[in-house]
Design an enzyme around this catalytic site. Sequence first.
Site, PDB file in Angstrom:
ATOM      1  N   LYS A   1       0.807  -1.213   0.000  1.00  0.00           N
ATOM      2  CA  LYS A   1       0.000   0.000   0.000  1.00  0.00           C
ATOM      3  C   LYS A   1       0.849   1.275   0.000  1.00  0.00           C
ATOM      4  O   LYS A   1       2.050   1.261   0.250  1.00  0.00           O
ATOM      5  CB  LYS A   1      -0.982  -0.032   1.169  1.00  0.00           C
ATOM      6  CG  LYS A   1      -2.080  -1.077   0.938  1.00  0.00           C
ATOM      7  CD  LYS A   1      -3.202  -1.009   1.936  1.00  0.00           C
ATOM      8  CE  LYS A   1      -4.302  -2.005   1.552  1.00  0.00           C
ATOM      9  NZ  LYS A   1      -5.404  -2.027   2.544  1.00  0.00           N
TER      10      LYS A   1
ATOM     11  N   ARG B   1      -3.469 -10.343   5.221  1.00  0.00           N
ATOM     12  CA  ARG B   1      -3.900 -10.379   3.815  1.00  0.00           C
ATOM     13  C   ARG B   1      -2.771  -9.806   2.961  1.00  0.00           C
ATOM     14  O   ARG B   1      -2.429  -8.633   3.089  1.00  0.00           O
ATOM     15  CB  ARG B   1      -5.179  -9.567   3.641  1.00  0.00           C
ATOM     16  CG  ARG B   1      -5.760  -9.584   2.235  1.00  0.00           C
ATOM     17  CD  ARG B   1      -7.040  -8.750   2.173  1.00  0.00           C
ATOM     18  NE  ARG B   1      -7.628  -8.776   0.847  1.00  0.00           N
ATOM     19  CZ  ARG B   1      -7.325  -7.945  -0.142  1.00  0.00           C
ATOM     20  NH1 ARG B   1      -6.392  -6.988   0.060  1.00  0.00           N
ATOM     21  NH2 ARG B   1      -7.908  -8.032  -1.317  1.00  0.00           N
TER      22      ARG B   1
END
Length: 270
Positions: A210, A246
């Site tokens: 991210k 995740r």
Amino acid sequence: MPPRVMGIVNVTPDSFSDGGRLASVEAAVAHGLRLVEQGADILDIGGESTRPGAEPVDAADEIARVVPVIEGLRSVWPGPISIDTMKPAVARAAVAAGATMWNDVTALGFAPDSPATAAELGCDVVLMHMQGQPRTMQADPRYDDVVAEVTDWLVARADAAMAAGVARGRIWLDPGIGFGKTTAHNLALTAHLDRLAATGFPVLYGASRKRTIQAIDPTATDPADRLGGSLALALAAERAGASILRVHDVRETVQALAVQAAVAGAAACD
């Protein structure tokens, strides 16, 4: 107990890291099985991008993307399969195809019948925090106390889910790293993830590749160049009590967790 590793299988043309890479059902199924070979405990199948600025996808199109992949995986693999969707119709179709978990970025808030649908399906449900909507969530996110506000909001959503009939033991909480949050917010949530875990609900944590990593290392403009940062965040989350990580990079995450556990074991023997 070490966290379970959830491998990401995006069947979208526009996801921030790997959009369009799995352009066929065969490619997506093969990728999922590779992640299992690398150590994934759960596979998360997504047919709609929720990256900042993402455009919505019609439910019929989303179903057409994800159901064949779930069916293909289920025909050869008995493990847990998650459907990453906000739409009850997609969750229903995915569970009918073999999914066992509903991973919802709106925490069952997208549609009025979302909580009742989750209760009816009887699958595990991940409730994620997001301030705003994917198209606008990064415009100017603000909090007075991000850790307290996210934790309280998620507990309230869990209470709403249970009121609709979802079993407490089926509920997971996700702080929503990168969803309506600045880098400072994301780091605070990671550093204090133990406060979310202290609610008694298991926590799913997802920070793989991210933009927070690029904010710390400006050279990491390509999401594929954020492996080191992804591993650092995953290990921090594990130490703070995350139950599921995740990730895109399953093999590397599994290895990092094993080494961290070995170091902790050696320290315990001193």
